[in-house]
Design an enzyme around this catalytic site. Structure first.
Site, short mmCIF file in Angstrom:
data_model
loop_
_atom_site.label_atom_id
_atom_site.label_comp_id
_atom_site.label_asym_id
_atom_site.label_seq_id
_atom_site.Cartn_x
_atom_site.Cartn_y
_atom_site.Cartn_z
N LYS A 176 0.84 -1.20 0.00
CA LYS A 176 0.00 0.00 0.00
C LYS A 176 0.88 1.25 0.00
O LYS A 176 1.87 1.31 0.74
CB LYS A 176 -0.86 -0.06 1.26
CG LYS A 176 -1.88 1.05 1.44
CD LYS A 176 -2.68 0.77 2.73
CE LYS A 176 -3.83 1.73 2.94
NZ LYS A 176 -4.67 1.36 4.11
N SER A 210 -9.43 1.05 3.20
CA SER A 210 -8.61 1.89 2.36
C SER A 210 -7.51 1.13 1.63
O SER A 210 -6.89 1.70 0.72
CB SER A 210 -7.96 2.97 3.23
OG SER A 210 -7.13 2.37 4.22
N SER A 231 -9.68 -1.56 7.38
CA SER A 231 -9.17 -1.31 6.03
C SER A 231 -8.47 -2.50 5.38
O SER A 231 -8.10 -2.44 4.20
CB SER A 231 -8.20 -0.12 6.05
OG SER A 231 -8.93 1.09 6.11
#
Lengths: 390, 390
Positions: free
Chosen positions: A34, A111, A135
């Site tokens: 990420k 996310s 997330s």
């Protein structure tokens, strides 16, 4: 090396190929991380063009990246994220929405949106995300993969952008429980096999909150775990859990980022703009009361789980919402999801989401939560689940 | 398996032999662990008979113990510690004083007293201690071995008795820098070789505070590091550093243990009894001012070190004091030692003590301090030092 990215998993500046060791327990595996974690020599964007522009390129990588490289894995990309990771939907106002390979008309969840779709779309073997309020667990449920949130602070999150530090954890995704476990053995060098068998609990009230379709979709998977005790987790209801989460999270985000916001004057997308404005208005009595609620949740979950409990609960209140769902409806769904997911965050407990159900042909996850520091139990469990369910 | 313990390194209940893996980077190595860390199935005593009596036998081991066992090392003992680790002398009122094998008429230093003498006396290959204000670095200096304090919170201290959590770190001792580095590579799985050469700095004011005998004893070792810049570290003097350390430490010890003290009414030895009484009287304005001082120290050291600085400083204000030194004189020496040692604690920085000097035939250590998260630099350095100095 890397397959073409037709699903929007990777950020533009993240086309990389980094290999430090070709031996080790993860040799031959590819992974993505990420764009919330530093990788030496690459900018960290955190889903915000203004963040990207106002931060120097890091000279060192996040600890988790170095650990995985040292274990022989090959890093092939940095992945999309919601803006500053402050959402669960996987829709980024500036950069768009990655495609959910398991349900292309639906949002991927976030996310850690790019990481989950990179795994679900088979662009990489595993991917690193972060989980503050869900997330990793929620996108894992939406995209039909395994997703792990470890015990808070057990795996150092050094070299990542903070969101709400008392909740933030490293997390990871894989298509098989076996690989999820293998990655865990690298990230938890003090790995210790559980000495006793687990004691399963089913969170009746959290299943109730998730609704009848979810209950029906996960009933078969629940049975496969054998005898389990039914329990009510939140005596006072889950909305108090969610409200406390939102307050404490907002206060910590404000503490972490208000200086930067004042200086950089970032052009936030809708949603996050309002959340920052709300965070600025929180008063200390409200925060203190929320912290009191959190303490009660910790004590409740600790008492329920003891040393050997595994709590089974739904990972989401349904399949992933359709792309283009009206904002208000989407927000109501996100709020419901947060009710189901915030317990592990409040109590710092590990939780894994397993892709064991379907609604209308779309994936839905079953979650398992373990006592603090007993991540090994969950990762051992998903290894077994993979072998049982194929 | 274990040699006879004629030097009082091990606690009575710690005669163990635990091996989990006979492969791994530490296969064939034996180690001991300070009786401040949990070992599954053995009581944790923390140097206090009342602590021992009032705590259940732990079912799980401290993370650091499991990591070392997983790496193939064999655990052969739990070692003596000062009462609740709240001292630097290595004299325990209840259990006595382990023998310093390098200088038998002198104290071994503490609080990791049993771990340091187990290494210096060649009872084990390496040993684990903990370092809050110098409890690894000072005994390493007194006993003529290497001692490492890592970056705060980089290696989890889960499963250890707390002293002052914002300062507490895991630490370890070895007779060679090579082995000190090897253990570090196991405890820091995200190990990354430094990309640039170090820039050496010499802490003139800290050498001044240590006195001329220490300066003379370490002059040759200092020169062996090559060109270095001379700097003044503490503009306002080191006593302000020490005072801030004592205040914050006491406030954290009080927070960690006052509940237990009220309940168990432990019979403390002299020294710790007075320190607890003082801690109870601290007011919040005093603590706030000390925290302000600490923030200034962090900023000063961060600015000095940058990304590649290595600060050279003495590990102690002299050789180990003689056993039986009058209390007031010993206390003055301990206070001086704390001035030299507390900087790394305040700033959370890694520091290693290297046995590179002698005063009257007794060991004295030279310390090196690195930027936060750059433990690799120090451990690489001690590997080189061992090869240079034999």
């Amino acid at each position: 090396m890397m397959m073409e990215d037709r699903i929007g998993a990777f950020v533009a500046h993240g086309r990389i190929d980094m290999l430090l060791s070709d031996t080790g327990p993860l040799a031959g595996m590819t992974f993505a991380v990420k764009d919330f974690f530093d990788v030496a020599g690459l900018p960290t964007g955190a889903g915000s063009p203004d963040w990207l522009a106002s931060h120097a390129v890091p000279q060192a990588s996040a600890s988790v990246v170095d650990r995985l490289l040292n274990a022989g894995a090959r890093l092939v990309g940095k992945t999309s994220t919601d803006e500053l990771a402050w959402s669960l939907n996987g829709e980024n106002y500036h950069y768009g929405t990655p495609i959910n390979p398991a349900a292309p008309k639906r949002i991927p969840g976030g996310s850690s949106s790019g990481s989950v779709v990179a795994v679900a779309g088979e662009l990489v073997d595993f991917a690193v995300g972060s989980d503050t309020g869900g997330s990793v667990r929620l996108p894992a449920s939406y995209c039909g993969v395994f997703g792990m949130r470890p015990t808070h602070a057990r795996i150092p999150i050094t070299g990542a952008v903070p969101l709400a530090p008392s909740y933030d954890t490293v997390g990871w995704f894989a298509r098989s429980g076996d690989l999820l476990e293998q990655v865990g053995r690298v990230l938890i060098p003090e790995w210790r096999e559980p000495a006793t068998p687990p004691r399963f609990l089913i969170a009746d009230d959290i299943f109730e909150a998730a609704g009848s379709a979810v209950k029906a979709a996960l009933a078969g998977a629940l049975e496969s775990f054998g005898p389990a005790e039914h329990v009510v987790v939140a005596d006072g209801g889950l909305t108090a859990w969610r409200d406390a989460f939102r307050i404490i999270q907002a206060s910590e985000v404000w503490q972490a980022h208000s200086g930067w916001v004042a200086e950089a004057q970032p052009g936030f997308g809708p949603g996050i703009r309002e959340r920052f404005a709300d965070a600025a208005r929180l008063d200390s009595a409200t925060i203190a009361e929320a912290l009191r609620v959190r303490q009660g949740i910790r004590e409740r979950l600790d008492a329920l789980l003891g040393k050997d409990g595994i709590l089974l609960l739904p990972s989401a209140p349904g399949a992933a919402p359709l792309r283009g769902t009206p904002a208000q409806e989407l927000e109501a769904f996100r709020a419901k999801a947060l009710e189901l997911l915030c317990g592990a965050g409040h109590a710092g407990l590990p939780q894994v989401s397993m892709p064991l159900g379907a609604i209308d042909g779309c994936p839905i996850g079953l979650s398992a939560m373990a006592p603090r520091g007993h991540d090994e139990r969950l990762l051992q469990l998903v290894g077994t689940v993979t072998r049982l369910h194929g």
